[in-house]
Design an enzyme around this catalytic site. Structure first.
Site, PDB file in Angstrom:
ATOM      1  N   GLU A  98      -2.771  17.681 -11.005  1.00  0.00           N
ATOM      2  CA  GLU A  98      -1.619  16.847 -10.618  1.00  0.00           C
ATOM      3  C   GLU A  98      -1.154  15.966 -11.774  1.00  0.00           C
ATOM      4  O   GLU A  98      -1.866  15.800 -12.772  1.00  0.00           O
ATOM      5  CB  GLU A  98      -1.970  15.976  -9.406  1.00  0.00           C
ATOM      6  CG  GLU A  98      -3.079  14.973  -9.671  1.00  0.00           C
ATOM      7  CD  GLU A  98      -3.027  13.765  -8.739  1.00  0.00           C
ATOM      8  OE1 GLU A  98      -1.968  13.095  -8.678  1.00  0.00           O
ATOM      9  OE2 GLU A  98      -4.045  13.463  -8.103  1.00  0.00           O
ATOM     10  N   LYS A 118       7.235   8.742  -8.486  1.00  0.00           N
ATOM     11  CA  LYS A 118       6.046   9.325  -7.847  1.00  0.00           C
ATOM     12  C   LYS A 118       6.593  10.237  -6.745  1.00  0.00           C
ATOM     13  O   LYS A 118       7.202   9.755  -5.785  1.00  0.00           O
ATOM     14  CB  LYS A 118       5.195   8.200  -7.278  1.00  0.00           C
ATOM     15  CG  LYS A 118       3.998   8.654  -6.479  1.00  0.00           C
ATOM     16  CD  LYS A 118       3.259   7.430  -5.917  1.00  0.00           C
ATOM     17  CE  LYS A 118       2.384   7.816  -4.748  1.00  0.00           C
ATOM     18  NZ  LYS A 118       1.861   6.636  -4.055  1.00  0.00           N
ATOM     19  N   VAL A 122      -0.959  14.646  -4.909  1.00  0.00           N
ATOM     20  CA  VAL A 122      -1.743  15.758  -4.352  1.00  0.00           C
ATOM     21  C   VAL A 122      -0.830  16.628  -3.481  1.00  0.00           C
ATOM     22  O   VAL A 122      -0.855  17.864  -3.552  1.00  0.00           O
ATOM     23  CB  VAL A 122      -2.952  15.216  -3.552  1.00  0.00           C
ATOM     24  CG1 VAL A 122      -3.602  16.319  -2.715  1.00  0.00           C
ATOM     25  CG2 VAL A 122      -3.965  14.587  -4.500  1.00  0.00           C
ATOM     26  N   ASP A 126       0.286   3.439   7.729  1.00  0.00           N
ATOM     27  CA  ASP A 126       0.255   3.962   6.362  1.00  0.00           C
ATOM     28  C   ASP A 126      -0.819   5.046   6.245  1.00  0.00           C
ATOM     29  O   ASP A 126      -2.012   4.759   6.105  1.00  0.00           O
ATOM     30  CB  ASP A 126       0.002   2.828   5.360  1.00  0.00           C
ATOM     31  CG  ASP A 126       0.166   3.311   3.920  1.00  0.00           C
ATOM     32  OD1 ASP A 126       0.352   4.526   3.701  1.00  0.00           O
ATOM     33  OD2 ASP A 126       0.108   2.460   3.013  1.00  0.00           O
ATOM     34  N   SER A 175      -1.400   8.696   4.172  1.00  0.00           N
ATOM     35  CA  SER A 175      -0.854   9.492   3.064  1.00  0.00           C
ATOM     36  C   SER A 175      -0.370  10.861   3.523  1.00  0.00           C
ATOM     37  O   SER A 175      -1.029  11.531   4.336  1.00  0.00           O
ATOM     38  CB  SER A 175      -1.924   9.679   1.990  1.00  0.00           C
ATOM     39  OG  SER A 175      -1.440  10.533   0.977  1.00  0.00           O
ATOM     40  N   ALA A 176       0.744  11.279   2.947  1.00  0.00           N
ATOM     41  CA  ALA A 176       1.251  12.629   3.190  1.00  0.00           C
ATOM     42  C   ALA A 176       0.268  13.701   2.690  1.00  0.00           C
ATOM     43  O   ALA A 176       0.359  14.867   3.084  1.00  0.00           O
ATOM     44  CB  ALA A 176       2.609  12.804   2.511  1.00  0.00           C
ATOM     45  N   ASP A 177      -0.687  13.302   1.843  1.00  0.00           N
ATOM     46  CA  ASP A 177      -1.684  14.272   1.350  1.00  0.00           C
ATOM     47  C   ASP A 177      -2.446  14.926   2.512  1.00  0.00           C
ATOM     48  O   ASP A 177      -2.795  16.109   2.452  1.00  0.00           O
ATOM     49  CB  ASP A 177      -2.721  13.591   0.442  1.00  0.00           C
ATOM     50  CG  ASP A 177      -2.131  13.097  -0.873  1.00  0.00           C
ATOM     51  OD1 ASP A 177      -0.961  13.411  -1.184  1.00  0.00           O
ATOM     52  OD2 ASP A 177      -2.864  12.377  -1.590  1.00  0.00           O
ATOM     53  N   LYS A 180     -11.408   6.669  -2.192  1.00  0.00           N
ATOM     54  CA  LYS A 180     -11.754   5.280  -2.498  1.00  0.00           C
ATOM     55  C   LYS A 180     -11.760   4.455  -1.231  1.00  0.00           C
ATOM     56  O   LYS A 180     -10.959   4.700  -0.331  1.00  0.00           O
ATOM     57  CB  LYS A 180     -10.683   4.676  -3.395  1.00  0.00           C
ATOM     58  CG  LYS A 180     -10.654   5.219  -4.779  1.00  0.00           C
ATOM     59  CD  LYS A 180      -9.797   4.296  -5.645  1.00  0.00           C
ATOM     60  CE  LYS A 180      -9.835   4.745  -7.080  1.00  0.00           C
ATOM     61  NZ  LYS A 180      -8.908   5.836  -7.327  1.00  0.00           N
TER      62      LYS A 180
HETATM   63  N1  PSU Z   1      -6.126   8.157  -5.350  1.00  0.00           N
HETATM   64  C1  PSU Z   1      -6.725   8.006  -6.541  1.00  0.00           C
HETATM   65  N2  PSU Z   1      -6.022   8.251  -7.676  1.00  0.00           N
HETATM   66  C2  PSU Z   1      -4.730   8.669  -7.645  1.00  0.00           C
HETATM   67  C3  PSU Z   1      -4.103   8.838  -6.374  1.00  0.00           C
HETATM   68  C4  PSU Z   1      -4.845   8.581  -5.264  1.00  0.00           C
HETATM   69  O1  PSU Z   1      -7.888   7.628  -6.587  1.00  0.00           O
HETATM   70  O2  PSU Z   1      -4.114   8.879  -8.719  1.00  0.00           O
HETATM   71  C5  PSU Z   1      -2.694   9.349  -6.321  1.00  0.00           C
HETATM   72  C6  PSU Z   1      -2.671  10.859  -6.040  1.00  0.00           C
HETATM   73  O3  PSU Z   1      -1.566  11.432  -6.703  1.00  0.00           O
HETATM   74  C7  PSU Z   1      -2.453  10.922  -4.536  1.00  0.00           C
HETATM   75  C8  PSU Z   1      -1.518   9.740  -4.342  1.00  0.00           C
HETATM   76  O4  PSU Z   1      -1.884  12.117  -4.078  1.00  0.00           O
HETATM   77  O5  PSU Z   1      -2.011   8.733  -5.210  1.00  0.00           O
HETATM   78  C9  PSU Z   1      -1.489   9.275  -2.904  1.00  0.00           C
HETATM   79  O6  PSU Z   1      -0.484   8.312  -2.763  1.00  0.00           O
HETATM   80  P1  PSU Z   1      -0.117   7.781  -1.292  1.00  0.00           P
HETATM   81  O7  PSU Z   1      -1.319   6.995  -0.847  1.00  0.00           O
HETATM   82  O8  PSU Z   1       1.101   6.929  -1.505  1.00  0.00           O
HETATM   83  O9  PSU Z   1       0.140   8.972  -0.449  1.00  0.00           O
HETATM   84 MN    MN Z   2       1.295   5.445   1.990  1.00  0.00          MN
END
Ligand code: PSU
Ligand code: MN
Length: 305
Positions: free
Chosen positions: A27, A89, A109, A141, A143-145, A162
């Site tokens: 990524e 992003k 991701v 909240d 994540s879309a992941d 984390k």
């Molecule tokens: N967690 C990490 N390092 C990162 C990310 C998440 O420890 O760099 C990044 C990744 O690209 C992940 C994104 O897909 O943050 C998730 O963001 P969000 O929580 O806004 O979906």
């Molecule tokens: Mn989010």
């Protein structure tokens, strides 16, 4: 195969895919938003090298000038690293806009999985994934992941999640959406900087061969979704849990006080944790990505057999 009109597969990656040579996706949000310059560029290039040393071709993924790149050049990686957080992003909902406007985007991701799948890449290595945030019962909240893992057939090798996230709720969400979580050499979900979270994963898997077998079975079953491999940080690079947890608590407090929300939340928390732990968390972060790249490359090699 008719590939997507917005997709550019690099010559090296296209050749590898055509020949059945293993390929591993990487990524780019980790480059632009996850680490400072110049360590971000150095790490991205070193990860590509580790993938090669372990028998696969790296495909760093990003959006450059509205084109979905499966296989960035060194110049692309330097551009992403230097531009940092001024690059968008890019999550799933951003891709159409970036393509239509011809803009750059760093892939999370989620979007790395989407583009890898479009190109025919099965395995993806990263550091950490997004998940269910603490307090999500009121902020929503998530994540879309996690949604992407449920829908897109790519194996994601990470070092767990984390504890800026609610790890228990993240596992519940993945269970509901049918995403297998495999511990590599462990039955416990690793917590990114540390090897232990106290939460159990679905299955322990000890070899890349077995990871490849499970993923192959999922594909052969016709399942649309992916799979999450949680690979603990090597002992020698893991952090003191007291130090890292204190930094995470402080980062969460500051995020709340500053009213951070939406897509800013994760980059804000990551940057704060890094600031609060000095260089230590960055060193650990780099090492766990190297470790994931190795496992992903070996698994891709088994899958290609
Ligand atoms: N967690 C990490 N390092 C990162 C990310 C998440 O420890 O760099 C990044 C990744 O690209 C992940 C994104 O897909 O943050 C998730 O963001 P969000 O929580 O806004 O979906
Ligand atoms: Mn989010």
């Amino acid at each position: 195969m008719a590939l997507n009109k917005y997709l550019d597969v690099s010559p090296e990656v296209a050749q590898a895919l055509a020949a059945g040579t293993p390929v591993v996706a990487l990524e780019s949000t980790i480059i632009s938003h996850g680490m400072p310059y110049p360590q971000n560029v150095e790490t991205a290039l070193a990860v590509e090298q580790i993938i090669r040393e372990n028998g696969a071709v790296p495909a760093t993924i990003a959006v450059i000038g509205g084109r979905l790149k499966a296989g960035c050049t060194q110049a692309d990686i330097e551009h992403l690293g230097k531009a940092g957080t001024s690059i968008a992003k890019a999550s799933r909902r951003d891709l159409a806009m970036l393509c239509a406007r011809g803009q750059d985007g760093a892939t999370t991701v989620t979007t790395t999985m989407i583009i890898a799948h479009m190109a025919g890449i099965r395995v993806f290595a990263t550091g950490g994934i997004g998940g269910v945030h603490r307090g999500a019962e009121t902020t929503m909240d998530i994540s879309a992941d996690l949604e992407e893992l449920a829908h897109t057939p790519v194996m994601v090798v990470c070092a767990g999640a984390k504890s800026i996230l609610d790890l228990g709720l993240t596992l519940e969400y993945l269970e509901t959406h049918g995403v297998p979580v495999l511990g590599f050499g462990t039955q416990e979900l690793p917590a990114f900087y540390t090897r232990h979270s106290g939460f159990q994963v679905d299955y322990r898997v000890d070899t890349p061969e077995e990871l490849a077998d499970v993923f192959r079975a999922s594909l052969e079953l016709g399942f649309p979704g992916g799979m999450l491999v949680a690979n603990p940080i090597p002992e020698e690079y893991s952090m003191d849990p007291n130090v890292i947890n204190a930094a995470i608590e402080e980062a969460l407090t500051q995020a709340k006080a500053a009213g951070i929300h939406g897509k800013e939340t994760t980059p804000f928390l990551l940057a704060k944790v890094k600031e609060l732990t000095g260089g230590d968390s960055l060193d650990s972060n780099i090492q766990l990505v190297f470790n994931n790249a190795k496992v992903a490359a070996r698994t891709a090699a088994c899958l290609a057999k």
